[in-house]
Design a protein around this motif. Structure first.
Motif, short mmCIF file in Angstrom:
data_model
loop_
_atom_site.label_atom_id
_atom_site.label_comp_id
_atom_site.label_asym_id
_atom_site.label_seq_id
_atom_site.Cartn_x
_atom_site.Cartn_y
_atom_site.Cartn_z
N ASN A 1 45.28 39.67 45.97
CA ASN A 1 45.08 39.80 47.41
C ASN A 1 43.71 40.38 47.74
O ASN A 1 43.04 39.94 48.67
N THR A 2 43.29 41.38 46.97
CA THR A 2 42.00 42.01 47.24
C THR A 2 40.86 41.04 47.03
O THR A 2 39.95 40.94 47.86
N ALA A 3 40.89 40.29 45.93
CA ALA A 3 39.83 39.32 45.65
C ALA A 3 39.83 38.20 46.68
O ALA A 3 38.76 37.72 47.09
N THR A 4 41.01 37.76 47.11
CA THR A 4 41.07 36.74 48.15
C THR A 4 40.41 37.23 49.42
O THR A 4 39.59 36.53 50.03
N SER A 5 40.76 38.44 49.84
CA SER A 5 40.22 38.99 51.08
C SER A 5 38.71 39.16 51.01
O SER A 5 37.99 38.86 51.96
N ALA A 6 38.22 39.64 49.87
CA ALA A 6 36.81 39.99 49.76
C ALA A 6 35.91 38.83 49.36
O ALA A 6 34.74 38.79 49.75
N ALA A 7 36.45 37.87 48.59
CA ALA A 7 35.56 36.90 47.94
C ALA A 7 35.85 35.44 48.22
O ALA A 7 35.00 34.59 47.93
N LYS A 8 37.02 35.08 48.75
CA LYS A 8 37.33 33.66 48.90
C LYS A 8 36.31 32.90 49.76
O LYS A 8 35.88 31.81 49.36
#
Length: 272
Positions: free
Chosen positions: A73-80
């Motif tokens: 979830n964190t990587a999706t929010s920050a990097a997608k």
């Protein structure tokens, strides 16, 4: 078409997503990369999460993946958004807190558990504002929880202590839904339930994510209809040589039986 689907997480948490992907896409090969050497992501700066996520994509591209699942979830929010711009020819989907799913199922009192960075991102804040009008929604930043889960069953007592402290800060309301906004959290779902005074439904968003990926790959005619020798490969950035063994054991265990992880599940030295 015969290329594998890449699945990436900051550590062991994405195994819970991979299990659903593999179940709903039985003919597909997968390559899972867990960045356990840099876990957890939830308390890192956005720019660092973007860099680490891009590094993970580069590793997975070496395996000629046809699609990419950000099972974090964190990587999706920050990097997608960054990844979609950098890799326009790659099908990329990302897991997000399943708040809409809980709302669509009629939940009125909802608890969203996630990392501080996930909860702070503008996209989640917009969704929170959209759905907060006619229902009660509480957010709970769970600093440190993913890191403890990453260590395996040897830190279960610490996980339980932290969950009791975190959940004691809620209003005491009887929640009818809990959104698990980090892919590590389903492995301790039973322990979370023990700390709540009700019997809530839990939401992860994994099924919706898989359906979305299936649709996108189908549009590009990249889905496999048969596969006699399915392959699921596990990779890790951890220096612990047994880390991928932990991934395999968690994948082989029943996601619905999280107490198995708690009582006698795989153990791993902390690489945090």
């Amino acid at each position: 078409m015969d290329s594998p689907i890449g699945v990436f997480d900051s550590g062991v948490g994405g195994i819970s997503t991979l299990k659903v992907l593999a179940s709903m896409l039985p003919h597909e090969d997968f390559v899972f990369f867990g960045d356990s050497g840099n876990a957890p992501y939830g308390e890192k700066r956005r720019e660092e999460v973007q860099r680490l996520t891009n590094d993970a994509v580069q590793k997975l591209l070496m395996h000629h993946i046809k699609g990419m699942v950000i099972a974090c979830n964190t990587a999706t929010s920050a990097a997608k958004p960054m990844l979609l711009e950098r890799y326009p020819d790659l099908t990329i989907v990302g897991i997000e807190p399943a708040l809409k799913e809980a709302v669509d199922n009629g939940a009125q009192n909802i608890l969203v558990m996630a990392t501080p960075l996930t909860l702070a991102m503008p996209k989640f804040q917009r969704q929170l504002h959209l759905f907060s009008g006619e229902r009660h929604i509480e957010t709970l930043p769970c600093s440190g929880l993913a890191g403890l889960i990453e260590c395996g069953a040897q830190r279960l007592d610490d996980v339980k202590d932290l969950l009791r402290r975190l959940l004691s800060t809620t209003s005491g309301r009887r929640f009818d839904a809990v959104v698990l906004g980090c892919t590590h959290y389903p492995f301790v779902k039973d322990q979370i339930a023990e700390c709540l005074p009700s019997n809530p439904s839990f939401y992860t968003g994994y099924e919706g994510l898989t359906r979305h990926l299936t649709h996108l790959l189908g549009e590009r005619q990249l889905l496999r209809s048969t596969n006699a020798c399915r392959s699921i490969e596990f990779l890790s950035s951890s220096v612990n040589p047994h880390e991928t063994d932990l991934y395999r054991q968690l994948f082989a265990s029943s996601i619905e039986s999280t107490t198995e992880f708690g009582r006698s599940g795989p153990k791993s030295e902390s690489m945090l």
